[in-house]
Design a protein around this motif. Sequence first.
Motif, PDB file in Angstrom:
ATOM      1  N   PHE A 104       0.844  -1.190   0.000  1.00 39.74           N
ATOM      2  CA  PHE A 104       0.000   0.000   0.000  1.00 39.74           C
ATOM      3  C   PHE A 104       0.882   1.245   0.000  1.00 39.74           C
ATOM      4  CE2 PHE A 104       0.804  -1.459   4.279  1.00 39.74           C
ATOM      5  CZ  PHE A 104       1.291  -0.329   4.904  1.00 39.74           C
ATOM      6  N   ASN A 105       0.253   2.348  -0.357  1.00 41.49           N
ATOM      7  CA  ASN A 105       0.924   3.643  -0.324  1.00 41.49           C
ATOM      8  C   ASN A 105       0.704   4.260   1.053  1.00 41.49           C
ATOM      9  OD1 ASN A 105       0.703   6.744  -0.576  1.00 41.49           O
ATOM     10  ND2 ASN A 105       1.844   6.172  -2.415  1.00 41.49           N
ATOM     11  N   MET A 106       1.784   4.669   1.732  1.00 42.79           N
ATOM     12  CA  MET A 106       1.675   5.164   3.097  1.00 42.79           C
ATOM     13  C   MET A 106       0.830   6.426   3.182  1.00 42.79           C
ATOM     14  SD  MET A 106       2.562   4.261   6.103  1.00 42.79           S
ATOM     15  CE  MET A 106       1.686   5.032   7.448  1.00 42.79           C
ATOM     16  N   GLN A 107       0.928   7.301   2.209  1.00 41.13           N
ATOM     17  CA  GLN A 107       0.163   8.543   2.255  1.00 41.13           C
ATOM     18  C   GLN A 107      -1.327   8.269   2.105  1.00 41.13           C
ATOM     19  OE1 GLN A 107       1.443  11.510   3.157  1.00 41.13           O
ATOM     20  NE2 GLN A 107       3.272  10.250   3.462  1.00 41.13           N
ATOM     21  N   ILE A 108      -1.668   7.271   1.290  1.00 35.24           N
ATOM     22  CA  ILE A 108      -3.078   6.897   1.154  1.00 35.24           C
ATOM     23  C   ILE A 108      -3.574   6.274   2.443  1.00 35.24           C
ATOM     24  CG2 ILE A 108      -4.676   5.348  -0.036  1.00 35.24           C
ATOM     25  CD1 ILE A 108      -3.077   5.779  -2.573  1.00 35.24           C
ATOM     26  N   LEU A 109      -2.747   5.434   3.071  1.00 37.31           N
ATOM     27  CA  LEU A 109      -3.141   4.843   4.349  1.00 37.31           C
ATOM     28  C   LEU A 109      -3.363   5.919   5.405  1.00 37.31           C
ATOM     29  CD1 LEU A 109      -3.640   2.452   6.223  1.00 37.31           C
ATOM     30  CD2 LEU A 109      -1.173   2.360   6.647  1.00 37.31           C
ATOM     31  N   LEU A 110      -2.483   6.906   5.467  1.00 34.89           N
ATOM     32  CA  LEU A 110      -2.646   7.996   6.432  1.00 34.89           C
ATOM     33  C   LEU A 110      -3.949   8.750   6.183  1.00 34.89           C
ATOM     34  CD1 LEU A 110       1.002   9.404   6.656  1.00 34.89           C
ATOM     35  CD2 LEU A 110      -0.243   8.159   8.434  1.00 34.89           C
ATOM     36  N   ARG A 111      -4.295   8.915   4.915  1.00 33.59           N
ATOM     37  CA  ARG A 111      -5.558   9.591   4.614  1.00 33.59           C
ATOM     38  C   ARG A 111      -6.744   8.757   5.072  1.00 33.59           C
ATOM     39  NH1 ARG A 111      -6.642  13.730   1.215  1.00 33.59           N
ATOM     40  NH2 ARG A 111      -4.580  14.371   1.943  1.00 33.59           N
ATOM     41  N   ARG A 112      -6.643   7.451   4.903  1.00 37.47           N
ATOM     42  CA  ARG A 112      -7.719   6.567   5.349  1.00 37.47           C
ATOM     43  C   ARG A 112      -7.855   6.607   6.874  1.00 37.47           C
ATOM     44  NH1 ARG A 112      -9.602   3.103   1.534  1.00 37.47           N
ATOM     45  NH2 ARG A 112      -8.483   3.077  -0.459  1.00 37.47           N
ATOM     46  N   VAL A 113      -6.734   6.665   7.550  1.00 42.15           N
ATOM     47  CA  VAL A 113      -6.749   6.800   9.010  1.00 42.15           C
ATOM     48  C   VAL A 113      -7.435   8.103   9.404  1.00 42.15           C
ATOM     49  CG1 VAL A 113      -5.279   7.207  11.032  1.00 42.15           C
ATOM     50  CG2 VAL A 113      -4.730   5.355   9.439  1.00 42.15           C
ATOM     51  N   GLU A 114      -7.099   9.174   8.721  1.00 37.71           N
ATOM     52  CA  GLU A 114      -7.695  10.480   9.005  1.00 37.71           C
ATOM     53  C   GLU A 114      -9.210  10.447   8.805  1.00 37.71           C
ATOM     54  OE1 GLU A 114      -7.708  14.952   7.007  1.00 37.71           O
ATOM     55  OE2 GLU A 114      -6.045  13.585   6.577  1.00 37.71           O
ATOM     56  N   VAL A 115      -9.654   9.829   7.708  1.00 40.38           N
ATOM     57  CA  VAL A 115     -11.087   9.758   7.413  1.00 40.38           C
ATOM     58  C   VAL A 115     -11.809   8.931   8.471  1.00 40.38           C
ATOM     59  CG1 VAL A 115     -12.793   8.829   5.794  1.00 40.38           C
ATOM     60  CG2 VAL A 115     -10.850  10.145   4.942  1.00 40.38           C
ATOM     61  N   ALA A 116     -11.224   7.782   8.848  1.00 40.34           N
ATOM     62  CA  ALA A 116     -11.856   6.915   9.846  1.00 40.34           C
ATOM     63  C   ALA A 116     -11.971   7.612  11.193  1.00 40.34           C
ATOM     64  CB  ALA A 116     -11.055   5.620   9.986  1.00 40.34           C
ATOM     65  N   LEU A 117     -10.945   8.346  11.586  1.00 45.93           N
ATOM     66  CA  LEU A 117     -10.980   9.074  12.854  1.00 45.93           C
ATOM     67  C   LEU A 117     -12.007  10.202  12.805  1.00 45.93           C
ATOM     68  CD1 LEU A 117      -7.165   9.260  13.678  1.00 45.93           C
ATOM     69  CD2 LEU A 117      -8.905   8.030  14.994  1.00 45.93           C
ATOM     70  N   ARG A 118     -12.076  10.885  11.682  1.00 43.89           N
ATOM     71  CA  ARG A 118     -13.041  11.981  11.551  1.00 43.89           C
ATOM     72  C   ARG A 118     -14.469  11.437  11.594  1.00 43.89           C
ATOM     73  NH1 ARG A 118     -11.055  14.240   7.308  1.00 43.89           N
ATOM     74  NH2 ARG A 118     -12.415  13.328   5.731  1.00 43.89           N
ATOM     75  N   ARG A 119     -14.699  10.312  10.925  1.00 43.68           N
ATOM     76  CA  ARG A 119     -16.022   9.705  10.918  1.00 43.68           C
ATOM     77  C   ARG A 119     -16.406   9.245  12.318  1.00 43.68           C
ATOM     78  NH1 ARG A 119     -15.185   5.503   7.503  1.00 43.68           N
ATOM     79  NH2 ARG A 119     -15.335   6.913   5.744  1.00 43.68           N
ATOM     80  N   ALA A 120     -15.442   8.673  13.039  1.00 43.40           N
ATOM     81  CA  ALA A 120     -15.709   8.221  14.407  1.00 43.40           C
ATOM     82  C   ALA A 120     -16.046   9.393  15.309  1.00 43.40           C
ATOM     83  CB  ALA A 120     -14.498   7.466  14.958  1.00 43.40           C
ATOM     84  N   GLY A 121     -15.329  10.510  15.138  1.00 48.68           N
ATOM     85  CA  GLY A 121     -15.606  11.701  15.930  1.00 48.68           C
ATOM     86  C   GLY A 121     -16.965  12.274  15.631  1.00 48.68           C
ATOM     87  N   SER A 122     -17.358  12.232  14.344  1.00 52.55           N
ATOM     88  CA  SER A 122     -18.673  12.739  13.951  1.00 52.55           C
ATOM     89  C   SER A 122     -19.778  11.875  14.529  1.00 52.55           C
ATOM     90  CB  SER A 122     -18.774  12.760  12.421  1.00 52.55           C
ATOM     91  OG  SER A 122     -20.066  13.124  12.016  1.00 52.55           O
ATOM     92  N   THR A 123     -19.552  10.554  14.535  1.00 53.87           N
ATOM     93  CA  THR A 123     -20.552   9.646  15.082  1.00 53.87           C
ATOM     94  C   THR A 123     -20.742   9.876  16.571  1.00 53.87           C
ATOM     95  OG1 THR A 123     -20.002   7.974  13.438  1.00 53.87           O
ATOM     96  CG2 THR A 123     -21.161   7.226  15.406  1.00 53.87           C
ATOM     97  N   THR A 124     -19.612  10.124  17.266  1.00 55.48           N
ATOM     98  CA  THR A 124     -19.688  10.361  18.702  1.00 55.48           C
ATOM     99  C   THR A 124     -20.414  11.658  19.017  1.00 55.48           C
ATOM    100  OG1 THR A 124     -17.607   9.179  19.031  1.00 55.48           O
ATOM    101  CG2 THR A 124     -18.330  10.643  20.794  1.00 55.48           C
ATOM    102  N   ALA A 125     -20.233  12.660  18.179  1.00 58.18           N
ATOM    103  CA  ALA A 125     -20.810  13.971  18.441  1.00 58.18           C
ATOM    104  C   ALA A 125     -22.323  13.978  18.230  1.00 58.18           C
ATOM    105  CB  ALA A 125     -20.158  15.013  17.528  1.00 58.18           C
ATOM    106  N   ALA A 126     -22.805  13.132  17.295  1.00 57.83           N
ATOM    107  CA  ALA A 126     -24.234  13.170  16.982  1.00 57.83           C
ATOM    108  C   ALA A 126     -24.785  11.755  16.871  1.00 57.83           C
ATOM    109  CB  ALA A 126     -24.466  13.930  15.669  1.00 57.83           C
ATOM    110  N   PRO A 127     -24.910  11.071  17.981  1.00 59.62           N
ATOM    111  CA  PRO A 127     -25.366   9.692  17.944  1.00 59.62           C
ATOM    112  C   PRO A 127     -26.833   9.577  17.555  1.00 59.62           C
ATOM    113  CG  PRO A 127     -25.238  10.454  20.207  1.00 59.62           C
ATOM    114  CD  PRO A 127     -24.665  11.544  19.357  1.00 59.62           C
ATOM    115  N   ALA A 128     -27.132   8.499  16.845  1.00 56.87           N
ATOM    116  CA  ALA A 128     -28.524   8.236  16.500  1.00 56.87           C
ATOM    117  C   ALA A 128     -29.188   7.514  17.665  1.00 56.87           C
ATOM    118  CB  ALA A 128     -28.584   7.395  15.217  1.00 56.87           C
ATOM    119  N   ALA A 129     -30.508   7.304  17.524  1.00 60.47           N
ATOM    120  CA  ALA A 129     -31.236   6.603  18.583  1.00 60.47           C
ATOM    121  C   ALA A 129     -30.665   5.200  18.770  1.00 60.47           C
ATOM    122  CB  ALA A 129     -32.712   6.529  18.219  1.00 60.47           C
ATOM    123  N   ASP A 130     -30.706   4.713  20.017  1.00 58.55           N
ATOM    124  CA  ASP A 130     -30.120   3.417  20.316  1.00 58.55           C
ATOM    125  C   ASP A 130     -31.072   2.263  20.048  1.00 58.55           C
ATOM    126  OD1 ASP A 130     -27.634   4.354  21.054  1.00 58.55           O
ATOM    127  OD2 ASP A 130     -28.234   4.667  23.138  1.00 58.55           O
TER     128      ASP A 130
END
Length: 230
Positions: A104-130
């Motif tokens: 894999f390309n390291m820069q692409i992997l770093l971008r994927r890490v960034e996206v996954a962390l951002r998505r996780a943060g967004s999910t935590t900030a605005a959770p849907a009904a349980d």
Amino acid sequence: MKRILVVEDDLALSTGLCFELDAAGYASLAAYNCAKASYLLEHEVLDLVLLDVNLPDGNGFDLCRKFKEAKPDLPVIFLTANDLENDVLNGFDMGAEDYVTKPFNMQILLRRVEVALRRAGSTTAAPAADKWSDGWLTLDFSALTAVRGTEKLAITPNEYKLLKTLTAHAGQILTRQQLLDRLWDSGGNFIDDHTLTVTMNRLRAKIEDDTHPYIKTVRGMGYIWTGGKA
């Protein structure tokens, strides 16, 4: 500072990954086997896991399941040489956010890490009904349980994520790309429309029958949850 666990038994690759992650502003932790990874899961605060499938003392899929049971919102990215379709689907069924094949390309992997962390943060900030229920189908997203009538259903973590997204936007068209962005890879690489179609068809077969339709396909656009909001 985000803390990333690297579970990789190739020492040279693990060292390189940790170096690049640290240089990118993350704090890396290394585990070379399932035992050490399990210990760190219990004793460290983790924001994301990079996880190999083939490990000397176990299987990365089983380890991912353990991570998700303990911390459902912890993002996991598989990093492996296994690129067979069944392996990729299995990884997402375990609840992984992404599946990157070696080399894999390291820069692409770093971008994927960034996206996954951002998505996780967004999910935590605005959770849907349980929970969601119409009296016949009952979904509990916290307990990860689903009951149709009197039958307890076997729903995978990734199918729960899809259900939670659909029920949170009941009555709204969610495009295929929106679902891919929310659930998997925002770039559309590695995970494509076929994966979404397979997962959606499998989910429909589990939750629907002739008198209880819940997911409507809007041809050329996406899907609508027709069962109402949680």
